[in-house]
Structures are given as C-alpha cells and as structure tokens.
Scaffold this active site. Structure first.
Site, PDB file in Angstrom:
ATOM      1  N   HIS A 198       0.839  -1.206   0.000  1.00 64.71           N
ATOM      2  CA  HIS A 198       0.000   0.000   0.000  1.00 64.71           C
ATOM      3  C   HIS A 198       0.879   1.263   0.000  1.00 64.71           C
ATOM      4  O   HIS A 198       0.603   2.222  -0.714  1.00 64.71           O
ATOM      5  CB  HIS A 198      -0.884   0.066   1.249  1.00 64.71           C
ATOM      6  N   LYS A 253     -13.990  -9.473   3.583  1.00 63.28           N
ATOM      7  CA  LYS A 253     -14.340 -10.851   3.942  1.00 63.28           C
ATOM      8  C   LYS A 253     -14.180 -11.202   5.415  1.00 63.28           C
ATOM      9  O   LYS A 253     -14.487 -12.300   5.833  1.00 63.28           O
ATOM     10  CB  LYS A 253     -13.487 -11.827   3.116  1.00 63.28           C
ATOM     11  N   ARG A 260      -2.070  -5.933  -7.936  1.00 65.93           N
ATOM     12  CA  ARG A 260      -0.912  -6.776  -7.621  1.00 65.93           C
ATOM     13  C   ARG A 260      -0.682  -7.817  -8.708  1.00 65.93           C
ATOM     14  O   ARG A 260       0.426  -8.103  -9.094  1.00 65.93           O
ATOM     15  CB  ARG A 260      -1.134  -7.518  -6.288  1.00 65.93           C
ATOM     16  N   SER A 296      -3.021  -7.713   3.330  1.00 62.33           N
ATOM     17  CA  SER A 296      -3.230  -7.489   4.765  1.00 62.33           C
ATOM     18  C   SER A 296      -3.651  -8.783   5.443  1.00 62.33           C
ATOM     19  O   SER A 296      -3.219  -9.085   6.560  1.00 62.33           O
ATOM     20  CB  SER A 296      -4.307  -6.424   4.988  1.00 62.33           C
TER      21      SER A 296
END
Ligand code: PNS
Length: 167
Positions: free
Chosen positions: A16, A40, A91, A129
């Site tokens: 990030h 999620k 990504r 993350s």
C-alpha cells in the site's frame, strides 16, 4: 488534482505504501480513505488505529492526507472531497476482474470520476493485509512486509489478545 486511494488498510502494508508513494508523485494531493470493514473478515484494528498507522507510515510524503469514510458509496465520498480520480493498486491478474467490475460500476454511478490502476512494485505482488495478519498470528516474521510502526502495533495487538485469553 486530488486522487482518492480507498481501502480497508487492516493493516496498511508495504505494498500500500508503495502505491501511495507512486500516486503522490503523479497527483497533487492523495487522500487515503479508510473504509470501516474489510470485505471478507472482521477487522483486527479499529478505524482510528488504522488511520494512526497510516499517518505514521506516510509522514515522509507531504501531499498525502489520511481520512476515513463511513457507510457511504465511494463515489459519493469522492464527490464530497472533490476527487476526480480514484487510485486502485493492482498486484496480479487475480485482482483485475474484481477491480474492473468495481471500476465499471463506479463509472456507472459517477461518470465524472475516473479509476486509475497502478501496478504495485513486483516485490510486493504477493502481499496482502490478510496474509500479514495470518503470519503475525501464527508467530511468523512480518519484517519488510509492513512498515516498522505497523509491525510493532501488530505485536502489541497480538500480545494484548494473548493476555485477554490467559485471564
Ligand atoms: O482494501 P479493500 O478492502 O479491498 O477496499 C475495498 C473498498 C473499500 C475499495 C470497497 O469495498 C469500496 O469501494 N467500498 C465502498 C462502498 C462502495 O462504494 N461500494 C460499491 C463499489 S462498486
């Protein structure tokens, strides 16, 4: 020109930060906007903690502002702050389908707001993350995967949780 870089940042990773630095070189001001919940899973960090970690990790970039947005559409928030561009980091190809769907839906909702995709540094292409949290929970090293202040905060959070468990 103001660019909006949204995400849940639970927590912010080195990938990030790489996108933020790249965006800050291209746009006059980058507003990093923290969304309340990751898609999620339930968040590990509060919005305030995520903001604080982002502020600390981006203090070397002068034209970056860290904010949060609540239960609102991203395009409405973009309009509110006068952002004509939304930055999304890509990504790998696997990110593309979902991001493309969101970009087209956002364009349908707000044709004047453009989505710009930025490729992350190749060295961060495997990073997320969720994986960082999983590794930290299971005692693995997160050095380099997240900024130093975030690695510290992850350690603190997990030891707090351990203390609560042991009570
Ligand atoms: O870091 P994330 O969890 O991938 O970020 C996802 C985010 C915050 C960009 C996405 O969930 C979002 O745009 N939320 C705001 C609600 C919204 O506008 N939804 C419609 C998108 S087409």
């Amino acid at each position: 020109m103001i660019a909006l870089y949204p995400g849940s940042f639970d927590p912010v990773t080195s990938g990030h930060i790489d996108v933020i630095e790249r965006a800050a070189r291209v746009f006059g001001e980058v507003v990093v906007a923290v969304a309340p919940n990751p898609a999620k899973e339930s968040p590990m960090f509060t919005v305030e903690e995520r903001i604080e970690m982002l502020r600390e990790a981006t203090k070397h970039v002068p034209n970056v502002r860290i904010e949060s947005f609540g239960e609102t559409l991203l395009v409405d928030y973009a309009r509110e702050i006068g952002a004509r561009v939304m930055v999304k980091g890509l990504r790998a190809v696997s990110d593309f389908e979902y991001e493309f769907q969101m970009a087209l839906m956002n364009r349908n909702l707000a044709p004047e707001v453009e989505t710009v995709f930025m490729a992350t540094g190749a060295e961060y292409s495997y990073l997320s993350s969720s994986l960082v949290k999983q590794i930290a929970r299971l005692g693995g090293a997160v050095t380099g995967l997240v900024p130093e202040n975030v690695a510290r905060k992850l350690g603190e959070k997990l030891s707090q949780r351990q203390e609560v468990k042991n009570k």
